[in-house]
Design an enzyme around this catalytic site. Structure first.
Site, PDB file in Angstrom:
ATOM      1  N   CYS B  37     -29.195  -1.920   9.996  1.00 20.68           N
ATOM      2  CA  CYS B  37     -28.066  -1.299  10.682  1.00 20.68           C
ATOM      3  C   CYS B  37     -28.534  -0.178  11.602  1.00 20.68           C
ATOM      4  O   CYS B  37     -27.731   0.406  12.324  1.00 20.68           O
ATOM      5  CB  CYS B  37     -27.059  -0.781   9.658  1.00 20.68           C
ATOM      6  SG  CYS B  37     -27.791  -0.055   8.213  1.00 20.68           S
ATOM      7  N   CYS B 106     -26.160   1.023   1.601  1.00 22.03           N
ATOM      8  CA  CYS B 106     -26.067   2.435   1.997  1.00 22.03           C
ATOM      9  C   CYS B 106     -26.464   3.340   0.834  1.00 22.03           C
ATOM     10  O   CYS B 106     -27.099   4.384   1.031  1.00 22.03           O
ATOM     11  CB  CYS B 106     -24.648   2.790   2.437  1.00 22.03           C
ATOM     12  SG  CYS B 106     -24.094   1.835   3.848  1.00 22.03           S
TER      13      CYS B 106
END
Lengths: 180, 133
Positions: B37, B106
């Site tokens: 990402c 994350c």
């Protein structure tokens, strides 16, 4: 019409499986294949043939999108080498590189409040553009000498640059909108 | 995708955003990044001589979940010992923030940031011990 699905994307377009390519040749071969696989050509074909043509067209499309963009092409070459990027689980990167990325992102964050936002944005874009082109050069060198581990490191870093480039583009669009 | 209230809270009011002096011998800095990402995360901890984390700061460029994960981590580590912090796992973050499966990476990034910051402070301390020995 023969289309061998076991061929890799490069072979599909009768190109050499290398990073360095003439994109205009890719464009040309893509258009040729698109014409051959156009649904109109299969209007009176059997169901099986029609199904095949739809599958083939989608494969050709996917191949084209992958090869057209340098980063995706580089990624695909790594994939053909059986190398995975482990994008989500491997977060260890060169700290110096990450520091630089942080600074570039900070600079981009400051663009809107700069006295001349367009000049500030231009500065970030230019630096980013040269880093991306350096990445492409470095990838080509590593791939050519078959140093795939180095090639993988370069692609992992390139992903950060590409992400930032997209953010730069959308900020540019926002600034342009605000201007008019 | 809908974010949980806790993610939104940390995202809108991030705790402990900022920088500690990375050259301070009592500060450990962890820099990590996820190529998928393009997220970049910096976590810094200030450790007292008896091994307690006195302060923590973060800076994250990434999605809401990445920002929330690192913000939460700074709250979790404060007041803890190095050993206690070492025991923090990404699933603790997932549970606390109610992260959906697609955002679990994350929390992994945040766990790795803690590990990197701990490694940095340990390396610094080992270097000082050697120098004074």
């Amino acid at each position: 019409m023969q289309l061998d699905f076991s061929n890799n994307y490069f072979e599909l377009f009768e190109l050499q499986t290398v990073f360095d390519m003439d994109v205009s040749v890719l464009d040309q071969r893509f258009q040729q294949l698109q014409r051959v696989l156009h649904p109109d050509k299969f209007a009176s074909a059997s169901d099986a043939e029609r199904r095949w043509s739809v599958q083939a067209a989608s494969r050709v499309n996917e191949a084209y999108q992958t090869l057209k963009q340098p980063l995706k092409r580089a990624n695909y070459l790594l994939e053909l080498q059986g190398l995975m990027l482990n994008e989500e689980t491997d977060t260890q990167m060169d700290p110096m590189f990450l520091m630089e990325q942080m600074e570039l992102r900070e600079a981009l964050g400051d663009v809107e409040s700069a006295s001349d936002p367009f000049a500030a944005l231009d500065k970030v874009s230019t630096q980013l553009g040269s880093q991306i082109s350096d990445s492409a050069d470095a990838f080509l060198a590593s791939a050519t000498s078959e140093d795939w581990s180095q090639a993988r490191t370069i692609v992992r870093q390139w992903q950060f640059l590409e992400k930032l480039r997209q953010e730069t583009k959308s900020l540019e669009a926002r600034l342009d909108d605000a201007e008019t | 995708m809908a974010y949980s209230d806790k993610v939104l809270d940390h995202y809108e009011n991030p705790r402990n955003v900022g920088t500690l002096d990375k050259d301070d011998p009592n500060v450990g800095t962890g820099m990590v990044g996820a190529p998928a990402c393009g997220d970049v995360m910096r976590l810094q901890i200030k450790v007292s001589d008896d091994g307690i984390i006195e302060d923590a700061k973060f800076k994250t460029y990434g999605c809401g979940s990445a920002i929330a994960s690192s913000s939460l981590v700074t709250e979790m580590v404060k007041g803890k010992t190095l050993a206690e912090v070492e025991a923090i796992k990404n699933m603790d973050i997932v549970e606390e923030l109610a992260l959906p499966p697609v955002k679990i990476h994350c929390s992994v990034l945040a766990e790795d940031a803690i590990a990197a910051a701990l490694a940095d402070i340990k390396a610094k301390r080992a270097a000082t011990t050697k120098a004074t020995a």
